[in-house]
Structures are given as C-alpha cells and as structure tokens.
Design a protein around this motif. Structure first.
Motif, short mmCIF file in Angstrom:
data_model
loop_
_atom_site.label_atom_id
_atom_site.label_comp_id
_atom_site.label_asym_id
_atom_site.label_seq_id
_atom_site.Cartn_x
_atom_site.Cartn_y
_atom_site.Cartn_z
N GLN A 101 11.22 3.72 -0.69
CA GLN A 101 10.52 3.33 -1.92
C GLN A 101 10.12 4.56 -2.75
O GLN A 101 10.27 4.57 -3.97
N VAL A 102 9.60 5.57 -2.08
CA VAL A 102 9.18 6.78 -2.80
C VAL A 102 10.38 7.47 -3.43
O VAL A 102 10.33 7.91 -4.59
N THR A 103 11.47 7.56 -2.69
CA THR A 103 12.68 8.22 -3.22
C THR A 103 13.22 7.47 -4.43
O THR A 103 13.55 8.07 -5.47
N VAL A 104 13.30 6.14 -4.34
CA VAL A 104 13.77 5.33 -5.46
C VAL A 104 12.83 5.49 -6.65
O VAL A 104 13.27 5.66 -7.80
N ALA A 105 11.53 5.46 -6.39
CA ALA A 105 10.56 5.57 -7.47
C ALA A 105 10.65 6.93 -8.17
O ALA A 105 10.57 7.02 -9.40
N LEU A 125 14.55 -8.68 -6.87
CA LEU A 125 13.93 -7.41 -6.49
C LEU A 125 12.46 -7.39 -6.89
O LEU A 125 11.60 -6.88 -6.16
N GLY A 126 12.15 -7.93 -8.08
CA GLY A 126 10.76 -7.97 -8.51
C GLY A 126 9.93 -8.91 -7.66
O GLY A 126 8.77 -8.62 -7.34
N PHE A 149 6.06 3.56 -6.40
CA PHE A 149 5.59 3.92 -7.74
C PHE A 149 4.13 4.34 -7.69
O PHE A 149 3.70 5.21 -8.46
N ALA A 150 3.34 3.73 -6.80
CA ALA A 150 1.93 4.10 -6.68
C ALA A 150 1.79 5.56 -6.25
O ALA A 150 0.82 6.23 -6.65
N ARG A 151 2.73 6.07 -5.46
CA ARG A 151 2.68 7.48 -5.05
C ARG A 151 3.03 8.41 -6.21
O ARG A 151 2.52 9.52 -6.29
N VAL A 152 3.89 7.94 -7.10
CA VAL A 152 4.32 8.76 -8.24
C VAL A 152 3.35 8.65 -9.41
O VAL A 152 3.26 9.56 -10.24
N ALA A 153 2.61 7.55 -9.47
CA ALA A 153 1.79 7.23 -10.63
C ALA A 153 0.81 8.33 -11.04
O ALA A 153 0.64 8.59 -12.24
N PRO A 154 0.10 8.99 -10.11
CA PRO A 154 -0.83 10.05 -10.54
C PRO A 154 -0.15 11.16 -11.33
O PRO A 154 -0.71 11.67 -12.31
N LEU A 201 12.01 -1.56 -13.46
CA LEU A 201 12.60 -0.96 -12.27
C LEU A 201 11.56 -0.42 -11.29
O LEU A 201 11.20 -1.12 -10.34
N PRO A 202 11.01 0.79 -11.44
CA PRO A 202 10.13 1.28 -10.38
C PRO A 202 8.83 0.49 -10.23
O PRO A 202 8.41 0.21 -9.11
#
Length: 493
Positions: free
Chosen positions: A203-207, A190-191, A266-271, A257-258
């Motif tokens: 990806q956004v939902t998982v993150a 996965l990585g 994860f980039a969308r969640v990071a901020p 994981l994320p």
C-alpha cells in the motif's frame, strides 16, 4: 456515455485533417459546437446514470468501463465548458504557427481525453485516457505558443514533456502494481475494498508512486517548475485548458487512485503532501508579490491555489476531501476567467509587463476590467465568490485531520495556509491597483490610449465564467449536493 468521449475525438481528428482548408472562423464555430454538444452529452449521461462496461483485454481482465458520478460529472462539465470558451477566443486571437483548424482540433482531442479520464472506471483505462491529453497539449505549447521567443517556447515544451512524462511513468508503475496485487483494475471494486488484502508495504509503495506521479501533474511544490513556463508560452486558449482541465485531472486522480484504493498507504504519505501543499501556497504567493509579467503571475497563483487542494486531500477527512473537490472546481472556473482576460490583454498590449505605463482599465476597458476584478476577487477568497469556500474549509479541515495523522503538523500547515491566503489578497490587490486603477503611471508617461476592450467572442464566455464564479460562491450547495453522496461511496468507510 461513449459518445461524449468519442465525439470530440472524431471532430478533433477531422479538424486536424482539414489543415488550412478551414478558416479560423469556421474552425472556431465547429470547435464551439463540438464542445457544447459534448457538454450536453455529459449532462445527459451523468443525469441518466449511463454506464458502458465492455471487455477490452479479457485475458488481463481489462474493460472499457465508463460512468460519471458526483465527483467526476462536474469536472467533465467544466472541461467541456472551458473548452467551448477557449474555442470561442480563436475568433479574436488567431493562432500563429499553424492553421486554426489544427489549433481547435488539438483543443477538442484534449477534451476527449479529459472526459475519458473523468469517466474511466478501470485503472489502466484511466492512464490511457490521461496520456491522450498530453500530446495535443504539447502541440498547443510548442507550435502555437508565443512566437516572439522560439527558444523559450521549445524549452517550455521540452520541460512539459519531461515532467509530465516522468509523472506518467510513476503513475503507470503504481497502477500496474496495484492491479497485479489486487487482481482487478476496476476502480469501483478497488475503492470498495479499501486496500484489503494488500500488505502495508504494498500500500505504501503504491501510494508513493501514484501520489508522486500525480503531484507532478497537479503540480505540487517542489515539482511545479514546468507550469509557469508552460503558461507564459502557451496561447490564451491553451492556458485556459491547461489550468482548468489538465491540472484538475491530476487532483481528480489523487482522489480516485491513492486516496480511495490504498487509504492506509496514503495516510503514510499524507503528511509530506500536506507540507508540500502548505509550502506551495506561501511560495506561490511570495512570487506573485514581485512578479512583473501578468500572465506568469496568474500561473504562479495557480500553484498556490493547488496547494490548498493538496492540503485538503492530505487531511483524509470527509470535510477535507469535499473542500478539495470544491476548490478544484472553483479554481478551474476562476483560472479560465483570468487567463481569458489576461491573455486577451497581452495580445492587445503586445506584452504583459506590469511595469509598463498604461491607461487604467476602468477608463480604457471597463467591461474587461470588471471581469478581471471578478477573477482577482475570487482568487483572493472573497466571501460570496467561488474561491472562498474551498480554501476556508481546507484550512478548517487541516485543524482536524483524520485519525492517524499528526495533528500538530497539520495545524502548523493550516497556519501557513492562512498566511498564504493573506498573501493572495496582497498580490491580487497589487494587480488591481496597477491594471484597474493605473496607479504608479503618470499621465505623461502613458502611451496614447488605444482600445483594449476584449472582443465580443471573448467577453461573452468571460461573462459566463464570471457568472459561474458568483453562482458557486453564493450557492455552494449546488455542488456539494451532488458531490457528497459520491464522496461517501468513494473515499469514506
């Protein structure tokens, strides 16, 4: 590798079965020996590159896949070392509320779950090992916590279960969605895939699910309210393991994981994670400036320090993630040292109210005071000690986040984090002034001086932790040399 996970689990189970048959001294020595042997096994497995990969549930393509690398190896050693120190304190602070064998058995089972979590290379195995830690930790809080306030102990246990249970549910949902859509639970694959084949929405939902679930366990502001109560109630050994082991599992999970498996999401969640981390740094610092209970103050300082880790991870850059890993390891050693000293002092004083007039530690217990000063100095980020490198590099990394992240927002978070670092200096010096120097308490107000020096079973592990704090501060390359190669393989393109 498998023996490093199974040994503490088996020894812990035997101790649980022994109950009152074993004295506190015997239980402590068994726990100490089991932890040290586990540390040796972890070191051998990590150094030799040992790997276990056998079928678990073939129909679902799930495997018992265990291995250590430069990211997980230092954390597994930290878990074993801190557990050994925690077992040693049982000699000086016999647990109340149950047998010493049960107490030490819970510590060892927690260690088994932690080593399994750090070694897991299968996503669902990671979740199973993570959940193994929660039950013995709950036992340590509710059964062996502060017996002066049973209501607060029950509330702390209930809040711990509710928060961590919610975090576990969200994490499990995220893992199941990731595994079902990617077609594999292998964290290595996965990585390496970096989310290829997964749509942006997936990806956004998982993150979101993984980051939110693990943020509860770190904890990141505003999901932090369970931690100060748990630390205040837990026994000294429980607080050491909670801060140095359980919280590290949460931040490690964010990396594995994320960040590694769904980098676009994860980039969308990071901020949002960066803002929460920055607020947590200042929030925790402000509370520490006015907090009267010493042990609770150290708990709030952990929330502030975890904010630096969250901010560094949110940057997504190689520098930021390296800073987060270093700060994670440094905080584990520093917090274990501080909780060991503060817990021991609370046991001798009868309470930890900073407003109570007491003789200064420089006169009453100079060795204990020196250990406390070392932990406080490292916590405020003094150059030459472990806390400096992770926090200063986290701020620098926030000034230059990875591509695709809003630079002005991260620069603002860096400024806020720098203010939080100044607050850390202020509250650390406040504690040193009140406890080490004894300022604010006239000689006439002080009670008759009683011996407050920690017992040898506490001073020896405390001295070892203090030496590690100094070593990590003087030679950060000792850690970076082993984390950088693994970091490049795990979270960078």
């Amino acid at each position: 590798m498998g023996l490093a996970c199974v040994l503490p689990l088996l020894v812990g189970a035997v101790l649980l079965g022994a109950g009152t048959e074993l004295s506190g001294r015997v239980a402590s020595r068994v726990g100490l020996a089991g932890s040290l042997v586990t540390a040796a096994l972890v070191a051998v497995a990590w150094g030799s590159g040992a790997v276990i990969d056998i079928p678990w549930l073939p129909a679902l393509d799930l495997r018992v896949h265990l291995a250590l690398d430069g990211i997980s190896g230092p954390l597994a050693l930290l878990a074993a070392g801190v557990t050994a120190a925690a077992c040693s304190t049982v000699l000086a602070d016999t647990p109340r509320g149950g047998s010493a064998a049960t107490f030490v058995g819970a510590l060892l089972i927690t260690l088994a779950g932690a080593v399994g979590t750090f070694a897991a290379r299968d996503a669902l195995l990671f979740v199973v090992a993570f959940e193994l830690v929660l039950v013995p930790m709950w036992v340590l809080i509710t059964r062996f916590g502060d017996d002066r306030d049973p209501v607060a102990r029950r509330e702390a246990g209930a809040r711990f279960v509710l928060y961590t249970g919610l975090g576990s549910t969200l994490m499990l949902l995220g893992v199941l969605l990731l595994v079902s859509r990617a077609g594999t639970g292998d964290l290595v694959a996965l990585g390496a895939g970096r989310g290829q084949g997964l749509g942006t929405g997936v990806q956004v939902t998982v993150a979101v699910l993984l980051t939110l679930g693990l943020a509860i366990k770190v904890p990141v502001w505003p999901l932090h309210s369970w931690l100060p109560m748990a630390h205040t109630t837990a026994p000294t050994a429980g607080s050491m393991v909670l801060a140095a082991v359980l919280l590290k599992m949460g931040t490690y999970g964010l990396v594995r994981l994320p960040l590694a498996t769904v980098p676009e999401g994860f980039a969308r969640v990071a901020p949002v994670l960066a803002v929460c981390g920055a607020i947590g740094i200042v929030w925790g610092g402000l509370v520490c400036l006015v907090e009267r209970e010493l042990k609770r103050l150290i708990a709030w300082s952990s929330i502030a320090h975890m904010g630096f880790v969250a901010l560094a991870l949110a940057t997504g850059s190689a520098t930021g993630v390296a800073a987060a890993l270093y700060a994670n390891l440094a905080h584990g050693v520093i917090s274990a040292l501080l909780f060991l000293v503060v817990g021991g002092l609370k046991h001798r004083w009868g309470d930890d109210d900073l407003g109570t007039a007491r003789s200064p530690l420089r006169e009453q217990a100079p060795v204990t005071g020196l250990l406390l000063l070392t932990g406080l100095a490292a916590g405020l980020g003094l150059p030459g000690l472990a806390g400096f490198w992770g926090e200063i590099v986290a701020v620098v990394a926030a000034l230059s986040p990875a591509d695709g992240r809003p630079v002005p927002l991260f620069v603002g978070c860096a400024v806020v984090a720098a203010v939080g670092a100044a607050l850390a200096a202020a509250y650390s010096l406040r504690v040193a002034r009140l406890v080490w120097l004894g300022e604010g308490s006239d000689d006439a107000d002080r009670p008759a001086t009683s011996r407050a020096e920690l017992a040898r079973s506490e001073l020896v592990p405390g001295a070892v932790l203090a030496l590690v704090v100094v070593a990590l501060g003087v030679a950060p390359g000792l850690v970076l040399a082993v984390t950088d190669p693994a970091l490049g393989a795990a979270v960078t393109r």
